[in-house]
Design a protein around this motif. Structure first.
Motif, PDB file in Angstrom:
ATOM      1  N   MET A 299      36.287  28.513  33.935  1.00 49.82           N
ATOM      2  CA  MET A 299      35.602  29.618  34.098  1.00 49.82           C
ATOM      3  C   MET A 299      34.607  29.951  32.758  1.00 49.82           C
ATOM      4  SD  MET A 299      36.024  31.138  36.681  1.00 49.82           S
ATOM      5  CE  MET A 299      37.242  31.200  37.941  1.00 49.82           C
TER       6      MET A 299
ATOM      7  N   ILE B 286      30.965  29.253  34.533  1.00 52.39           N
ATOM      8  CA  ILE B 286      30.636  30.869  34.482  1.00 52.39           C
ATOM      9  C   ILE B 286      30.301  31.499  33.193  1.00 52.39           C
ATOM     10  CG2 ILE B 286      31.293  33.111  35.031  1.00 52.39           C
ATOM     11  CD1 ILE B 286      29.999  31.771  37.459  1.00 52.39           C
TER      12      ILE B 286
ATOM     13  N   SER C  78      35.139  29.613  40.278  1.00 51.40           N
ATOM     14  CA  SER C  78      33.748  29.569  39.667  1.00 51.40           C
ATOM     15  C   SER C  78      32.649  29.406  40.524  1.00 51.40           C
ATOM     16  CB  SER C  78      33.782  28.667  38.614  1.00 51.40           C
ATOM     17  OG  SER C  78      33.746  27.296  39.011  1.00 51.40           O
TER      18      SER C  78
ATOM     19  N   ALA D 113      31.595  32.577  42.184  1.00 56.20           N
ATOM     20  CA  ALA D 113      31.093  33.306  41.066  1.00 56.20           C
ATOM     21  C   ALA D 113      29.386  32.861  40.760  1.00 56.20           C
ATOM     22  CB  ALA D 113      31.775  33.362  39.736  1.00 56.20           C
ATOM     23  N   THR D 114      29.385  31.646  40.571  1.00 56.03           N
ATOM     24  CA  THR D 114      28.040  31.175  40.618  1.00 56.03           C
ATOM     25  C   THR D 114      27.045  31.494  41.664  1.00 56.03           C
ATOM     26  OG1 THR D 114      28.890  29.061  39.536  1.00 56.03           O
ATOM     27  CG2 THR D 114      26.750  28.947  40.629  1.00 56.03           C
TER      28      THR D 114
ATOM     29  N   GLY E   6      27.478  34.239  43.481  1.00 52.38           N
ATOM     30  CA  GLY E   6      27.081  35.746  43.196  1.00 52.38           C
ATOM     31  C   GLY E   6      26.174  35.983  42.236  1.00 52.38           C
ATOM     32  N   MET E   7      26.048  35.281  40.911  1.00 51.16           N
ATOM     33  CA  MET E   7      25.404  35.528  39.868  1.00 51.16           C
ATOM     34  C   MET E   7      23.741  34.950  40.310  1.00 51.16           C
ATOM     35  SD  MET E   7      25.653  33.898  35.912  1.00 51.16           S
ATOM     36  CE  MET E   7      26.067  32.272  36.362  1.00 51.16           C
TER      37      MET E   7
END
Ligand code: NDP
Length: 252
Positions: free
Chosen positions: A121, A125, A168, A171-172, A174-175
């Protein structure tokens, strides 16, 4: 992907690549330089980065600078300091390819080592976010900036055993989506899923696989070029496959 870029696609562009010391990132740096870009190489291994910079110069590319940044130990402060050092040499960034990544353990959730989970993470991230935040002012100086994150098929559809790495990469994605909406019209932000590619990371995830059956980093460069250059200038908030239609592998 069939894409024939103009030879000067990235002329005058200043492009930063993370994880430029090996695998896909190394190939992307060499490729961007061949198409005219000025490269800033980031990684944790100075010797490997120097080799890539030398290879760029030996093949006629513009001189590249390299900076060491270990994403495992970086902080918001160290990322800001790095951005300030970069800003003393470069007026802007026209592109950033966030490519560095850590696989962690391929094993069931119940067996994932929490310490390794946190490392994955941190690299994939948290560190990537700290660096992005620090580089945004330089990216916003460009009139056609392209910010690219590196995803994975397990960042779109969860799969057994991919644990922290899959989380992760979700999340990438999403970012990327949040940034794309926040900077609409000022900076475009997208993801690339390379698909199974012949690198050290792939070999450690699939130790019994025949690497000769995989595409090489050079094979997947057309998408990396297209998304970095102006031929994709209307695209933002999207996620692209470098090998469309390729079936995801099963963890061994
Ligand atoms: P490699 O392991 O070959 O290269 C990873 C790069 O990231 C290296 O340059 C490595 O540096 C760097 N890196 C790793 N940890 C850190 C750290 N703590 N700080 C700074 N740099 C670090 O991987 P790939 O080229 O295969 O992967 C590139 C990206 O593509 C990753 O984000 C990966 O998740 C993604 N991906 C790859 C696939 C594949 O099949 N290869 C499939 C799907 C996604 P060093 O040289 O020092 O080791």
């Amino acid at each position: 992907m069939h894409y024939q870029p103009q030879k000067n696609l990235l002329q005058q562009r200043i492009i930063l690549v993370t994880g430029a010391s090996d695998g896909i990132g190394r190939e992307a740096a060499l490729t961007y330089a061949r198409y005219g870009a000025n490269l800033i190489l980031l990684g944790r291994n100075e010797e490997k980065l120097r080799d890539v910079a030398q290879e760029i110069e030996a093949s006629g590319g513009a001189p590249a600078r390299w900076y060491t940044l270990d994403l495992l130990t970086c902080t918001p402060t160290s990322c800001t300091e790095l951005a300030q050092r970069i800003a003393t040499h470069y007026p802007r960034l026209d592109g950033v390819l966030h490519n560095a990544g850590l696989l962690g353990e391929v094993r069931p959730m119940a067996e994932q080592d929490p310490a390794i989970w946190q490392q994955v993470m941190q690299v994939n991230i948290n560190g990537t976010f700290f660096l992005t935040q620090a580089l945004l002012p330089l990216l916003l100086q460009s009139d056609s900036g392209s910010l690219i994150f590196t995803s994975s098929s397990v960042g779109r559809q969860g799969r057994a055993n991919w644990g922290a790495y899959a989380a992760s990469k979700f999340a990438t994605e999403g970012m990327m989506q949040v940034l794309a909406e926040e900077y609409q019209g000022r900076l475009r932000v997208n993801c690339i899923n390379p698909g199974g590619t012949r690198t050290k990371m792939r070999a450690s995830a699939f130790p019994t696989e025949d690497p000769q059956k995989l595409k090489t980093p050079a094979d997947i460069m057309p998408l990396y070029l297209w998304l970095m250059g102006d031929d994709s200038r209307r695209k933002t908030g999207m996620t692209f496959d470098a090998q469309p239609g390729r079936k995801a592998g099963i963890a061994q």
